[in-house]
Structure formats: structure tokens, C-alpha cells
Design a protein around this motif. Structure first.
Motif, PDB file in Angstrom:
ATOM      1  N   GLN A  10      34.142  29.578  32.030  1.00 29.00           N
ATOM      2  CA  GLN A  10      33.693  30.322  33.205  1.00 29.00           C
ATOM      3  C   GLN A  10      34.619  30.090  34.395  1.00 29.00           C
ATOM      4  O   GLN A  10      34.999  31.045  35.088  1.00 29.00           O
ATOM      5  N   LEU A  11      34.988  28.846  34.638  1.00 28.19           N
ATOM      6  CA  LEU A  11      35.872  28.538  35.761  1.00 28.19           C
ATOM      7  C   LEU A  11      37.267  29.118  35.547  1.00 28.19           C
ATOM      8  O   LEU A  11      37.892  29.604  36.494  1.00 28.19           O
ATOM      9  N   LEU A  13      38.046  31.845  33.807  1.00 27.45           N
ATOM     10  CA  LEU A  13      37.971  33.290  34.009  1.00 27.45           C
ATOM     11  C   LEU A  13      37.828  33.634  35.489  1.00 27.45           C
ATOM     12  O   LEU A  13      38.425  34.603  35.965  1.00 27.45           O
ATOM     13  N   MET A  14      37.061  32.833  36.225  1.00 27.42           N
ATOM     14  CA  MET A  14      36.905  33.082  37.652  1.00 27.42           C
ATOM     15  C   MET A  14      38.235  32.870  38.378  1.00 27.42           C
ATOM     16  O   MET A  14      38.605  33.669  39.251  1.00 27.42           O
ATOM     17  N   ALA A  15      38.951  31.827  38.011  1.00 31.91           N
ATOM     18  CA  ALA A  15      40.250  31.567  38.643  1.00 31.91           C
ATOM     19  C   ALA A  15      41.235  32.690  38.334  1.00 31.91           C
ATOM     20  O   ALA A  15      41.972  33.144  39.221  1.00 31.91           O
ATOM     21  N   ALA A  17      40.496  35.812  37.661  1.00 25.11           N
ATOM     22  CA  ALA A  17      40.060  36.995  38.406  1.00 25.11           C
ATOM     23  C   ALA A  17      40.503  36.910  39.860  1.00 25.11           C
ATOM     24  O   ALA A  17      40.983  37.889  40.436  1.00 25.11           O
ATOM     25  N   ILE A  18      40.359  35.737  40.461  1.00 30.77           N
ATOM     26  CA  ILE A  18      40.761  35.566  41.857  1.00 30.77           C
ATOM     27  C   ILE A  18      42.264  35.750  42.012  1.00 30.77           C
ATOM     28  O   ILE A  18      42.728  36.423  42.940  1.00 30.77           O
TER      29      ILE A  18
END
Length: 48
Positions: A10-11, A13-15, A17-18
């Protein structure tokens, strides 16, 4: 899938995306998307 693997995924993928959003903003893609959205909306109501 263990809890730690899920959190890491999750982290990650979030990184990613950012990072991709920052790259897009730096290239001026926000204005391109907004221009296309305005044109589509104007076509929908019959003005454009």
C-alpha cells in the motif's frame, strides 16, 4: 498475505502515485486535462 506485506504494498503504491502526480504537474498536464474537460462539457451542452 501478511499484514506487513500488505502495508508495504500500500505504501509503495501510494508513493508511486504521488511521484507520478508530481511529474504530471511539473509537465503542465493539469492545464491540458482541464482544457479537455471544458471542451467535453461544452460539447455536451451544445455550445462547443
Amino acid at each position: 498475505m501478511t499484514s506487513h506485506k500488505k502495508e508495504f504494498l500500500q505504501l509503495s503504491l501510494m508513493a508511486a502515485a504521488i511521484v507520478l502526480m508530481v511529474i504530471g504537474l511539473a509537465n503542465g498536464e493539469a492545464q491540458t486535462v482541464m482544457g479537455k474537460a471544458v471542451n467535453i462539457c461544452l460539447e455536451c451542452i451544445g455550445i462547443g
